[in-house]
Design a protein around this motif. Sequence first.
Motif, PDB file in Angstrom:
ATOM      1  N   VAL A 188       6.029   0.789  -7.552  1.00 35.08           N
ATOM      2  CA  VAL A 188       4.962   0.409  -6.624  1.00 35.08           C
ATOM      3  C   VAL A 188       5.299   1.003  -5.263  1.00 35.08           C
ATOM      4  CG1 VAL A 188       3.669  -1.473  -5.563  1.00 35.08           C
ATOM      5  CG2 VAL A 188       4.613  -1.765  -7.873  1.00 35.08           C
ATOM      6  N   VAL A 189       4.395   1.815  -4.732  1.00 35.10           N
ATOM      7  CA  VAL A 189       4.599   2.451  -3.438  1.00 35.10           C
ATOM      8  C   VAL A 189       3.534   1.932  -2.481  1.00 35.10           C
ATOM      9  CG1 VAL A 189       4.802   4.636  -2.186  1.00 35.10           C
ATOM     10  CG2 VAL A 189       5.446   4.523  -4.615  1.00 35.10           C
ATOM     11  N   ALA A 190       3.962   1.321  -1.388  1.00 42.00           N
ATOM     12  CA  ALA A 190       3.013   0.903  -0.339  1.00 42.00           C
ATOM     13  C   ALA A 190       2.681   2.154   0.474  1.00 42.00           C
ATOM     14  CB  ALA A 190       3.633  -0.181   0.530  1.00 42.00           C
ATOM     15  N   ALA A 191       1.790   2.974  -0.073  1.00 41.20           N
ATOM     16  CA  ALA A 191       1.628   4.354   0.398  1.00 41.20           C
ATOM     17  C   ALA A 191       0.839   4.467   1.701  1.00 41.20           C
ATOM     18  CB  ALA A 191       0.968   5.193  -0.692  1.00 41.20           C
ATOM     19  N   HIS A 192      -0.059   3.532   1.945  1.00 39.26           N
ATOM     20  CA  HIS A 192      -0.875   3.536   3.165  1.00 39.26           C
ATOM     21  C   HIS A 192      -1.088   2.089   3.610  1.00 39.26           C
ATOM     22  CE1 HIS A 192      -2.298   7.823   2.741  1.00 39.26           C
ATOM     23  NE2 HIS A 192      -2.022   7.570   1.479  1.00 39.26           N
ATOM     24  N   GLU A 193      -1.529   1.931   4.853  1.00 34.13           N
ATOM     25  CA  GLU A 193      -1.858   0.587   5.342  1.00 34.13           C
ATOM     26  C   GLU A 193      -3.327   0.255   5.128  1.00 34.13           C
ATOM     27  OE1 GLU A 193      -0.523   0.176   9.358  1.00 34.13           O
ATOM     28  OE2 GLU A 193       1.565   0.642   8.841  1.00 34.13           O
ATOM     29  N   PHE A 194      -4.082   1.223   4.627  1.00 31.09           N
ATOM     30  CA  PHE A 194      -5.497   1.027   4.326  1.00 31.09           C
ATOM     31  C   PHE A 194      -5.750   1.438   2.877  1.00 31.09           C
ATOM     32  CE2 PHE A 194      -5.243   1.393   8.879  1.00 31.09           C
ATOM     33  CZ  PHE A 194      -6.162   0.467   9.354  1.00 31.09           C
ATOM     34  N   GLU A 195      -6.951   1.180   2.388  1.00 29.30           N
ATOM     35  CA  GLU A 195      -7.278   1.464   0.992  1.00 29.30           C
ATOM     36  C   GLU A 195      -6.951   2.901   0.603  1.00 29.30           C
ATOM     37  OE1 GLU A 195     -10.807  -0.614  -0.912  1.00 29.30           O
ATOM     38  OE2 GLU A 195     -11.529  -0.357   1.137  1.00 29.30           O
ATOM     39  N   ILE A 196      -6.413   3.055  -0.614  1.00 33.17           N
ATOM     40  CA  ILE A 196      -6.137   4.374  -1.167  1.00 33.17           C
ATOM     41  C   ILE A 196      -7.258   4.706  -2.146  1.00 33.17           C
ATOM     42  CG2 ILE A 196      -4.453   5.832  -2.326  1.00 33.17           C
ATOM     43  CD1 ILE A 196      -2.342   3.689  -1.641  1.00 33.17           C
ATOM     44  N   LEU A 197      -7.950   5.813  -1.903  1.00 35.29           N
ATOM     45  CA  LEU A 197      -9.152   6.150  -2.662  1.00 35.29           C
ATOM     46  C   LEU A 197      -8.904   7.163  -3.764  1.00 35.29           C
ATOM     47  CD1 LEU A 197     -11.747   6.398   0.267  1.00 35.29           C
ATOM     48  CD2 LEU A 197     -11.072   4.393  -1.080  1.00 35.29           C
ATOM     49  N   SER A 198      -7.759   7.862  -3.715  1.00 31.74           N
ATOM     50  CA  SER A 198      -7.525   8.927  -4.682  1.00 31.74           C
ATOM     51  C   SER A 198      -6.043   9.239  -4.764  1.00 31.74           C
ATOM     52  CB  SER A 198      -8.299  10.189  -4.237  1.00 31.74           C
ATOM     53  OG  SER A 198      -8.101  11.263  -5.121  1.00 31.74           O
ATOM     54  N   CYS A 199      -5.643   9.811  -5.907  1.00 29.05           N
ATOM     55  CA  CYS A 199      -4.279  10.333  -6.047  1.00 29.05           C
ATOM     56  C   CYS A 199      -4.307  11.476  -7.046  1.00 29.05           C
ATOM     57  CB  CYS A 199      -3.293   9.249  -6.474  1.00 29.05           C
ATOM     58  SG  CYS A 199      -3.615   8.496  -8.091  1.00 29.05           S
ATOM     59  N   ASP A 200      -3.320  12.363  -6.945  1.00 28.12           N
ATOM     60  CA  ASP A 200      -3.210  13.449  -7.917  1.00 28.12           C
ATOM     61  C   ASP A 200      -1.771  13.929  -7.974  1.00 28.12           C
ATOM     62  OD1 ASP A 200      -4.385  15.086  -9.889  1.00 28.12           O
ATOM     63  OD2 ASP A 200      -4.396  16.794  -8.516  1.00 28.12           O
TER      64      ASP A 200
END
Length: 318
Positions: A188-200
């Motif tokens: 689990v990565v807390a990647a942003h402080e706002f919604e994450i809409l995409s990944c690749d």
Amino acid sequence: MPVFKTPFNGYSVKFSPFYESRLAVATAQNFGILGNGRLHILDLPPTPSSPFVELASFDTADGVYDVAWSESHDSLLVAAVADGSLKIYDLSLPPTSNPIRSLHEHSREVQSVDYNPVRRDSFISSSWDDSIKLWTLDRPTSIRSFQEHAYCVYAAVWNPRHADVFASASGDCTLRVWDVREPGSTMVVAAHEFEILSCDWNKYDDCVIATASVDKSVRVWDIRTYRTPLAVLNGHGYAVRKVKFSPHNRSFLVSCSYDMTVCAWDYMVEDARIGQYGHHTEFAVGVDMSVLVEGLIASTGWDELVYVWQYGTDPRAP
């Protein structure tokens, strides 16, 4: 290159892995809020001055948010539909025989669908019901559900090298990595402080993944050392809706945004933004890169237009 006008708002565009001139476009009426959907199958024209050739189109009672080509059958596609269903289409059959299957288990809109490029027999869907589901073509029900995210799962994407590994991006601000052989997520990565809409995933390094967020940034991560990102790509003016790594270049990726632009990036250089395209006049929400033709990019948006162009050229050039 020509431009294709869709009757509804564009949501997603995907190049065929089998035919270099073929692409699918997912669209939804009334900006996807309420109304019908349509899936378009297009062929690029033999000459740039000719129009797109529409091979087929399929109407749905609800908006189509995403589409994935089968990796094993050149005529099969899976559509992610706003009513919570996944619909499978076969281009080799007449329109009246389609869809050949409708899989309905998600309780909210299906936001993404991705076909397994390694095993080629399965696909995953992600939904606003906070879950991800694993499917095969030959089963009428899902094999498994993955339920850890606390909010909408906007994307779930298979690892390009490991048949059992996928990643998911959610409105709960986390990126999760999963192995279908394990009971829960493996990271689990807390990647942003706002919604994450995409990944690749990076197609050349199976430990590198990009995330795109409402915070206007694209971040690149190495899941072996995920405390801090490898790169933070700033340049979009609004939320970044989709991110896609190049199938041909280790450090090249593209993104599209609610700022109506498509950006090209080289995340390994200091001035990472190496291209910006302002051809859309509404939210740019779908972008893809061809596996078969290096540098070929497609985008679609809420302006009801589909563009295909070669990196470095103007998408609007005839």
